[in-house]
Design an enzyme around this catalytic site. Sequence first.
Site, short mmCIF file in Angstrom:
data_model
loop_
_atom_site.label_atom_id
_atom_site.label_comp_id
_atom_site.label_asym_id
_atom_site.label_seq_id
_atom_site.Cartn_x
_atom_site.Cartn_y
_atom_site.Cartn_z
N LYS A 77 -0.69 -2.34 -4.01
CA LYS A 77 -1.47 -3.13 -3.06
C LYS A 77 -0.86 -4.53 -2.83
O LYS A 77 -0.81 -4.99 -1.70
CB LYS A 77 -2.91 -3.24 -3.58
CG LYS A 77 -3.85 -4.03 -2.70
CD LYS A 77 -4.10 -3.30 -1.39
CE LYS A 77 -4.68 -4.24 -0.37
NZ LYS A 77 -3.77 -5.26 0.09
N ILE A 86 3.54 -1.41 4.17
CA ILE A 86 4.87 -0.82 4.41
C ILE A 86 5.89 -1.75 3.75
O ILE A 86 5.87 -2.96 3.96
CB ILE A 86 5.14 -0.72 5.92
CG1 ILE A 86 4.11 0.19 6.60
CG2 ILE A 86 6.56 -0.25 6.19
CD1 ILE A 86 4.15 1.62 6.13
N CYS A 117 -5.60 -1.12 1.86
CA CYS A 117 -4.43 -0.26 2.05
C CYS A 117 -3.17 -0.94 1.56
O CYS A 117 -2.96 -2.13 1.79
CB CYS A 117 -4.27 0.08 3.52
SG CYS A 117 -5.75 0.69 4.35
N SER A 118 -2.28 -0.17 0.92
CA SER A 118 -0.99 -0.72 0.51
C SER A 118 -0.11 -0.91 1.74
O SER A 118 -0.29 -0.24 2.76
CB SER A 118 -0.31 0.22 -0.49
OG SER A 118 -0.12 1.50 0.06
N HIS A 152 4.71 -1.11 -1.77
CA HIS A 152 4.80 0.33 -2.00
C HIS A 152 5.98 0.91 -1.21
O HIS A 152 5.82 1.56 -0.19
CB HIS A 152 3.48 0.99 -1.59
CG HIS A 152 3.41 2.46 -1.83
ND1 HIS A 152 4.16 3.10 -2.81
CD2 HIS A 152 2.68 3.44 -1.21
CE1 HIS A 152 3.88 4.40 -2.79
NE2 HIS A 152 2.99 4.63 -1.82
N CYS A 181 5.28 10.29 -2.30
CA CYS A 181 5.19 8.98 -2.93
C CYS A 181 5.40 9.03 -4.44
O CYS A 181 5.48 7.99 -5.09
CB CYS A 181 3.84 8.33 -2.62
SG CYS A 181 3.56 8.12 -0.86
#
Length: 341
Positions: free
Chosen positions: A285, A164, A161-162, A289, A38
Amino acid sequence: YVGCMSSGLFVGQEHVGALMADYLAQTPIPATRVESACASGGVALRAGWMDVASGAHDIVLVGGVEKMTDVGGDDATYALATASDQEWEAFAGVTFPGLYAMMAVAHMDRYGTTSEQLAAVAVKNHANGHLNPRSQFPAKITVETVLNSVLVSDPLHILDCSPITDGAAAVILCPADRAKELSKNGAPVKIIGAGQASDTIAYHSRPDLTSIESTAKAAAQAYKMAGKKPEDMQLCEVHDCFTIAEIMVYEALGLVEKGKGGKAIEAGETALDGRIPVNPSGGLKSKGHAVGATGVAQAVEVVEQLRGECGDRQVKGAKLGLTQNMGGTGASSVVHILEVM
Protein backbone atom coordinates in the site's frame (compact mmCIF):
# COMPACT_ATOMS: atom_id res chain seq x y z
CA TYR A 1 15.54 -17.10 -10.75
CA VAL A 2 13.65 -13.91 -11.48
CA GLY A 3 10.01 -13.32 -10.58
CA CYS A 4 8.23 -11.22 -13.19
CA MET A 5 4.51 -11.19 -13.89
CA SER A 6 3.91 -9.44 -17.18
CA SER A 7 6.99 -7.84 -18.71
CA GLY A 8 5.74 -8.56 -22.23
CA LEU A 9 2.64 -6.42 -21.74
CA PHE A 10 4.33 -3.72 -19.68
CA VAL A 11 7.57 -3.20 -21.64
CA GLY A 12 7.50 -5.69 -24.54
CA GLN A 13 10.32 -7.78 -23.08
CA GLU A 14 9.97 -11.51 -22.53
CA HIS A 15 12.81 -13.99 -21.87
CA VAL A 16 13.68 -12.14 -18.67
CA GLY A 17 15.72 -14.99 -17.17
CA ALA A 18 18.22 -14.87 -20.02
CA LEU A 19 18.15 -11.07 -19.91
CA MET A 20 19.15 -11.10 -16.23
CA ALA A 21 22.03 -13.55 -16.79
CA ASP A 22 23.22 -11.54 -19.78
CA TYR A 23 23.12 -8.09 -18.17
CA LEU A 24 24.78 -9.39 -15.00
CA ALA A 25 27.53 -10.98 -17.15
CA GLN A 26 26.68 -14.36 -15.64
CA THR A 27 26.21 -16.48 -18.76
CA PRO A 28 26.28 -19.49 -19.10
CA ILE A 29 24.78 -19.88 -15.59
CA PRO A 30 21.17 -21.09 -15.96
CA ALA A 31 18.53 -18.43 -15.43
CA THR A 32 14.76 -18.87 -15.29
CA ARG A 33 11.83 -16.48 -15.15
CA VAL A 34 9.07 -17.47 -12.71
CA GLU A 35 5.47 -16.31 -13.21
CA SER A 36 2.65 -16.65 -10.70
CA ALA A 37 0.90 -13.31 -11.17
CA CYS A 38 1.54 -11.05 -8.15
CA ALA A 39 3.11 -14.04 -6.33
CA SER A 40 5.87 -14.34 -8.94
CA GLY A 41 8.59 -13.01 -6.62
CA GLY A 42 7.59 -15.25 -3.72
CA VAL A 43 7.42 -18.33 -5.93
CA ALA A 44 10.82 -17.44 -7.41
CA LEU A 45 12.18 -17.30 -3.86
CA ARG A 46 10.75 -20.73 -3.12
CA ALA A 47 12.24 -22.11 -6.36
CA GLY A 48 15.67 -20.75 -5.47
CA TRP A 49 15.41 -22.10 -1.93
CA MET A 50 14.47 -25.56 -3.26
CA ASP A 51 17.41 -25.41 -5.69
CA VAL A 52 19.84 -24.83 -2.83
CA ALA A 53 18.14 -27.29 -0.48
CA SER A 54 18.28 -30.03 -3.13
CA GLY A 55 22.01 -29.55 -3.58
CA ALA A 56 21.62 -28.66 -7.25
CA HIS A 57 23.40 -25.33 -6.72
CA ASP A 58 25.33 -23.73 -3.86
CA ILE A 59 24.74 -20.06 -4.65
CA VAL A 60 21.48 -18.79 -6.14
CA LEU A 61 20.44 -15.24 -6.95
CA VAL A 62 16.68 -14.66 -6.67
CA GLY A 63 15.41 -11.44 -8.18
CA GLY A 64 12.01 -9.91 -8.74
CA VAL A 65 11.15 -7.06 -11.08
CA GLU A 66 8.32 -5.19 -12.76
CA LYS A 67 8.36 -1.99 -14.83
CA MET A 68 4.72 -0.89 -14.83
CA THR A 69 4.72 2.83 -15.69
CA ASP A 70 5.75 2.66 -19.35
CA VAL A 71 2.08 2.12 -20.22
CA GLY A 72 -1.02 4.13 -19.38
CA GLY A 73 -3.59 3.27 -16.75
CA ASP A 74 -5.87 1.35 -19.11
CA ASP A 75 -3.05 -0.84 -20.37
CA ALA A 76 -1.76 -1.44 -16.84
CA THR A 77 -5.26 -2.47 -15.76
CA TYR A 78 -5.44 -4.85 -18.73
CA ALA A 79 -2.03 -6.37 -17.91
CA LEU A 80 -2.97 -6.93 -14.28
CA ALA A 81 -6.34 -8.40 -15.28
CA THR A 82 -4.52 -11.25 -17.00
CA ALA A 83 -4.09 -12.70 -13.49
CA SER A 84 -7.86 -13.22 -13.31
CA ASP A 85 -10.04 -15.76 -15.13
CA GLN A 86 -10.22 -14.36 -18.67
CA GLU A 87 -13.41 -16.17 -19.68
CA TRP A 88 -15.47 -15.65 -16.53
CA GLU A 89 -14.06 -12.44 -15.03
CA ALA A 90 -11.97 -10.25 -17.34
CA PHE A 91 -14.24 -10.75 -20.39
CA ALA A 92 -17.16 -9.49 -18.31
CA GLY A 93 -15.21 -6.36 -17.40
CA VAL A 94 -14.34 -7.24 -13.81
CA THR A 95 -11.06 -5.66 -12.65
CA PHE A 96 -9.13 -6.45 -9.50
CA PRO A 97 -10.55 -3.49 -7.57
CA GLY A 98 -13.96 -4.93 -8.44
CA LEU A 99 -13.01 -8.43 -7.32
CA TYR A 100 -11.53 -7.27 -4.03
CA ALA A 101 -14.57 -5.04 -3.52
CA MET A 102 -16.67 -8.22 -3.75
CA MET A 103 -14.40 -9.82 -1.15
CA ALA A 104 -14.86 -6.81 1.10
CA VAL A 105 -18.64 -6.85 0.73
CA ALA A 106 -18.77 -10.57 1.54
CA HIS A 107 -16.57 -10.10 4.62
CA MET A 108 -18.58 -7.08 5.78
CA ASP A 109 -21.85 -8.94 5.34
CA ARG A 110 -20.75 -12.02 7.30
CA TYR A 111 -18.53 -10.50 9.99
CA GLY A 112 -19.53 -6.86 10.29
CA THR A 113 -16.21 -5.53 9.01
CA THR A 114 -16.43 -1.78 8.39
CA SER A 115 -15.04 0.74 5.93
CA GLU A 116 -13.30 2.41 8.88
CA GLN A 117 -11.48 -0.84 9.63
CA LEU A 118 -10.39 -1.14 6.00
CA ALA A 119 -9.14 2.45 6.13
CA ALA A 120 -7.21 1.68 9.33
CA VAL A 121 -5.06 -0.78 7.34
CA ALA A 122 -4.04 1.99 4.95
CA VAL A 123 -3.40 4.41 7.82
CA LYS A 124 -1.15 1.89 9.61
CA ASN A 125 0.81 0.98 6.53
CA HIS A 126 1.36 4.59 5.49
CA ALA A 127 2.58 5.36 9.02
CA ASN A 128 5.09 2.51 8.67
CA GLY A 129 5.99 3.52 5.12
CA HIS A 130 6.65 7.06 6.37
CA LEU A 131 9.63 5.53 8.20
CA ASN A 132 10.87 3.60 5.16
CA PRO A 133 13.17 5.51 2.78
CA ARG A 134 12.23 3.08 -0.02
CA SER A 135 8.50 3.84 0.12
CA GLN A 136 6.78 5.03 -3.03
CA PHE A 137 4.06 6.88 -1.07
CA PRO A 138 5.45 7.64 2.41
CA ALA A 139 2.94 10.34 3.40
CA LYS A 140 0.92 9.72 6.53
CA ILE A 141 -2.86 9.63 6.07
CA THR A 142 -5.96 9.47 8.27
CA VAL A 143 -9.10 7.35 8.24
CA GLU A 144 -11.03 10.41 7.08
CA THR A 145 -8.58 10.92 4.20
CA VAL A 146 -9.16 7.35 3.03
CA LEU A 147 -12.95 7.53 3.32
CA ASN A 148 -13.07 10.86 1.48
CA SER A 149 -10.81 9.72 -1.37
CA VAL A 150 -12.21 8.73 -4.75
CA LEU A 151 -14.45 5.67 -4.67
CA VAL A 152 -13.00 3.09 -7.06
CA SER A 153 -15.29 0.11 -6.50
CA ASP A 154 -17.66 0.30 -3.54
CA PRO A 155 -16.59 -0.04 -0.74
CA LEU A 156 -12.95 0.43 -1.85
CA HIS A 157 -11.56 3.94 -2.23
CA ILE A 158 -8.40 4.82 -4.12
CA LEU A 159 -6.48 4.85 -0.82
CA ASP A 160 -7.62 1.28 -0.16
CA CYS A 161 -5.68 0.21 -3.29
CA SER A 162 -1.98 -0.42 -3.84
CA PRO A 163 -0.33 1.74 -6.53
CA ILE A 164 1.20 1.06 -9.94
CA THR A 165 4.92 0.71 -9.24
CA ASP A 166 8.32 0.26 -10.86
CA GLY A 167 10.69 -1.73 -8.70
CA ALA A 168 13.06 -4.60 -8.16
CA ALA A 169 14.55 -6.61 -5.31
CA ALA A 170 17.08 -9.41 -4.93
CA VAL A 171 18.43 -11.85 -2.37
CA ILE A 172 21.32 -14.30 -2.38
CA LEU A 173 20.70 -17.85 -1.15
CA CYS A 174 23.28 -20.42 -0.11
CA PRO A 175 23.52 -23.47 2.20
CA ALA A 176 23.21 -22.57 5.87
CA ASP A 177 26.66 -23.92 6.72
CA ARG A 178 28.22 -21.46 4.26
CA ALA A 179 26.09 -18.49 5.17
CA LYS A 180 28.15 -17.28 8.13
CA GLU A 181 31.32 -17.63 6.09
CA LEU A 182 29.95 -15.63 3.17
CA SER A 183 27.79 -13.05 4.94
CA LYS A 184 29.53 -9.68 5.14
CA ASN A 185 26.61 -7.41 5.96
CA GLY A 186 25.05 -8.68 9.16
CA ALA A 187 23.84 -11.95 10.62
CA PRO A 188 22.68 -14.51 8.05
CA VAL A 189 19.00 -15.42 7.99
CA LYS A 190 17.64 -18.90 7.31
CA ILE A 191 14.40 -19.90 5.57
CA ILE A 192 13.10 -22.57 7.96
CA GLY A 193 9.71 -23.13 6.42
CA ALA A 194 7.99 -22.66 3.06
CA GLY A 195 4.63 -23.52 1.59
CA GLN A 196 2.78 -22.95 -1.66
CA ALA A 197 -0.81 -23.66 -2.65
CA SER A 198 -3.35 -22.74 -5.29
CA ASP A 199 -7.11 -22.25 -5.58
CA THR A 200 -9.66 -21.68 -8.33
CA ILE A 201 -8.58 -18.73 -10.44
CA ALA A 202 -12.16 -17.42 -10.58
CA TYR A 203 -13.22 -15.92 -7.26
CA HIS A 204 -16.86 -16.92 -7.69
CA SER A 205 -15.95 -20.63 -7.91
CA ARG A 206 -14.82 -20.85 -4.28
CA PRO A 207 -17.05 -22.34 -1.59
CA ASP A 208 -16.23 -19.58 0.92
CA LEU A 209 -15.98 -16.03 -0.43
CA THR A 210 -14.67 -14.69 2.88
CA SER A 211 -11.57 -16.90 3.04
CA ILE A 212 -8.24 -17.09 1.20
CA GLU A 213 -7.75 -20.85 1.38
CA SER A 214 -4.56 -20.98 -0.69
CA THR A 215 -2.85 -18.78 1.91
CA ALA A 216 -4.22 -20.90 4.77
CA LYS A 217 -2.89 -24.08 3.15
CA ALA A 218 0.49 -22.58 2.24
CA ALA A 219 0.84 -21.24 5.79
CA ALA A 220 -0.01 -24.63 7.28
CA GLN A 221 2.78 -26.21 5.21
CA ALA A 222 5.27 -23.54 6.27
CA TYR A 223 4.34 -23.74 9.97
CA LYS A 224 4.68 -27.53 9.93
CA MET A 225 8.06 -27.45 8.19
CA ALA A 226 9.39 -24.79 10.55
CA GLY A 227 7.92 -26.40 13.67
CA LYS A 228 6.27 -23.09 14.53
CA LYS A 229 2.79 -21.74 15.21
CA PRO A 230 1.12 -18.47 14.21
CA GLU A 231 1.58 -17.11 17.72
CA ASP A 232 5.36 -17.60 17.39
CA MET A 233 5.65 -15.02 14.60
CA GLN A 234 7.19 -11.72 15.67
CA LEU A 235 6.47 -9.82 12.44
CA CYS A 236 4.84 -10.48 9.08
CA GLU A 237 5.07 -8.95 5.64
CA VAL A 238 1.81 -9.74 3.86
CA HIS A 239 0.12 -9.06 0.53
CA ASP A 240 -2.02 -5.96 1.14
CA CYS A 241 -2.80 -5.27 -2.52
CA PHE A 242 -6.10 -3.92 -1.16
CA THR A 243 -6.89 -3.17 2.46
CA ILE A 244 -9.43 -6.02 2.67
CA ALA A 245 -6.66 -8.41 1.56
CA GLU A 246 -4.57 -7.67 4.65
CA ILE A 247 -7.56 -8.24 6.95
CA MET A 248 -8.39 -11.57 5.28
CA VAL A 249 -4.74 -12.63 5.34
CA TYR A 250 -4.60 -12.10 9.13
CA GLU A 251 -7.28 -14.76 9.37
CA ALA A 252 -5.79 -17.12 6.76
CA LEU A 253 -2.42 -17.07 8.55
CA GLY A 254 -4.08 -17.85 11.88
CA LEU A 255 -2.92 -14.58 13.45
CA VAL A 256 -6.52 -13.92 14.53
CA GLU A 257 -9.74 -15.93 14.59
CA LYS A 258 -11.86 -16.11 11.46
CA GLY A 259 -13.89 -12.93 11.13
CA LYS A 260 -11.81 -10.99 13.67
CA GLY A 261 -9.38 -9.34 11.23
CA GLY A 262 -11.24 -6.04 11.21
CA LYS A 263 -11.33 -5.88 14.98
CA ALA A 264 -7.60 -6.71 15.13
CA ILE A 265 -6.58 -3.72 13.01
CA GLU A 266 -9.01 -1.48 14.89
CA ALA A 267 -7.48 -2.55 18.21
CA GLY A 268 -3.92 -1.87 17.01
CA GLU A 269 -2.85 -5.52 17.27
CA THR A 270 -0.91 -5.36 13.99
CA ALA A 271 0.67 -1.94 14.50
CA LEU A 272 4.43 -1.53 14.71
CA ASP A 273 4.19 -1.71 18.52
CA GLY A 274 1.28 -4.17 18.54
CA ARG A 275 0.99 -7.85 19.42
CA ILE A 276 2.08 -8.95 15.93
CA PRO A 277 3.44 -6.17 13.69
CA VAL A 278 2.28 -6.59 10.09
CA ASN A 279 3.89 -4.80 7.14
CA PRO A 280 6.47 -2.72 9.00
CA SER A 281 7.85 -1.86 5.55
CA GLY A 282 4.63 -0.01 4.70
CA GLY A 283 3.40 -2.97 2.70
CA LEU A 284 2.29 -2.88 -0.89
CA LYS A 285 0.00 0.00 0.00
CA SER A 286 2.75 2.50 0.91
CA LYS A 287 6.04 0.90 -0.13
CA GLY A 288 4.61 0.06 -3.54
CA HIS A 289 3.63 -3.03 -5.49
CA ALA A 290 5.93 -3.76 -8.42
CA VAL A 291 4.11 -7.03 -8.83
CA GLY A 292 6.94 -9.37 -9.84
CA ALA A 293 9.26 -7.90 -7.21
CA THR A 294 6.89 -7.87 -4.23
CA GLY A 295 7.56 -11.35 -2.83
CA VAL A 296 11.32 -10.81 -2.90
CA ALA A 297 11.02 -7.31 -1.42
CA GLN A 298 9.02 -8.80 1.45
CA ALA A 299 11.90 -11.18 2.18
CA VAL A 300 14.39 -8.28 2.09
CA GLU A 301 12.33 -6.40 4.70
CA VAL A 302 12.08 -9.42 7.00
CA VAL A 303 15.82 -10.12 6.70
CA GLU A 304 16.65 -6.53 7.59
CA GLN A 305 14.18 -6.61 10.48
CA LEU A 306 15.71 -9.81 11.87
CA ARG A 307 19.16 -8.24 11.61
CA GLY A 308 17.98 -5.14 13.48
CA GLU A 309 18.73 -2.81 10.55
CA CYS A 310 15.41 -1.00 10.11
CA GLY A 311 15.92 2.12 12.19
CA ASP A 312 12.76 3.87 13.34
CA ARG A 313 10.49 1.11 12.00
CA GLN A 314 12.47 -1.67 13.71
CA VAL A 315 10.40 -4.35 15.44
CA LYS A 316 12.15 -4.73 18.78
CA GLY A 317 13.80 -8.08 19.43
CA ALA A 318 12.51 -9.72 16.25
CA LYS A 319 14.19 -13.05 15.53
CA LEU A 320 11.43 -14.83 13.58
CA GLY A 321 9.34 -13.48 10.70
CA LEU A 322 6.94 -14.51 7.94
CA THR A 323 6.23 -13.42 4.36
CA GLN A 324 2.97 -14.06 2.49
CA ASN A 325 2.67 -13.32 -1.22
CA MET A 326 -0.31 -14.15 -3.44
CA GLY A 327 -1.48 -13.89 -7.02
CA GLY A 328 -4.87 -12.75 -8.24
CA THR A 329 -7.54 -13.04 -5.58
CA GLY A 330 -5.52 -15.83 -3.97
CA ALA A 331 -5.44 -18.31 -6.84
CA SER A 332 -1.79 -18.81 -5.85
CA SER A 333 -0.15 -18.19 -2.49
CA VAL A 334 3.31 -18.71 -1.06
CA VAL A 335 4.47 -18.36 2.56
CA HIS A 336 8.02 -18.31 3.94
CA ILE A 337 9.16 -18.35 7.56
CA LEU A 338 12.59 -16.86 8.26
CA GLU A 339 14.78 -16.98 11.36
CA VAL A 340 18.00 -15.18 12.17
CA MET A 341 20.93 -17.59 12.64
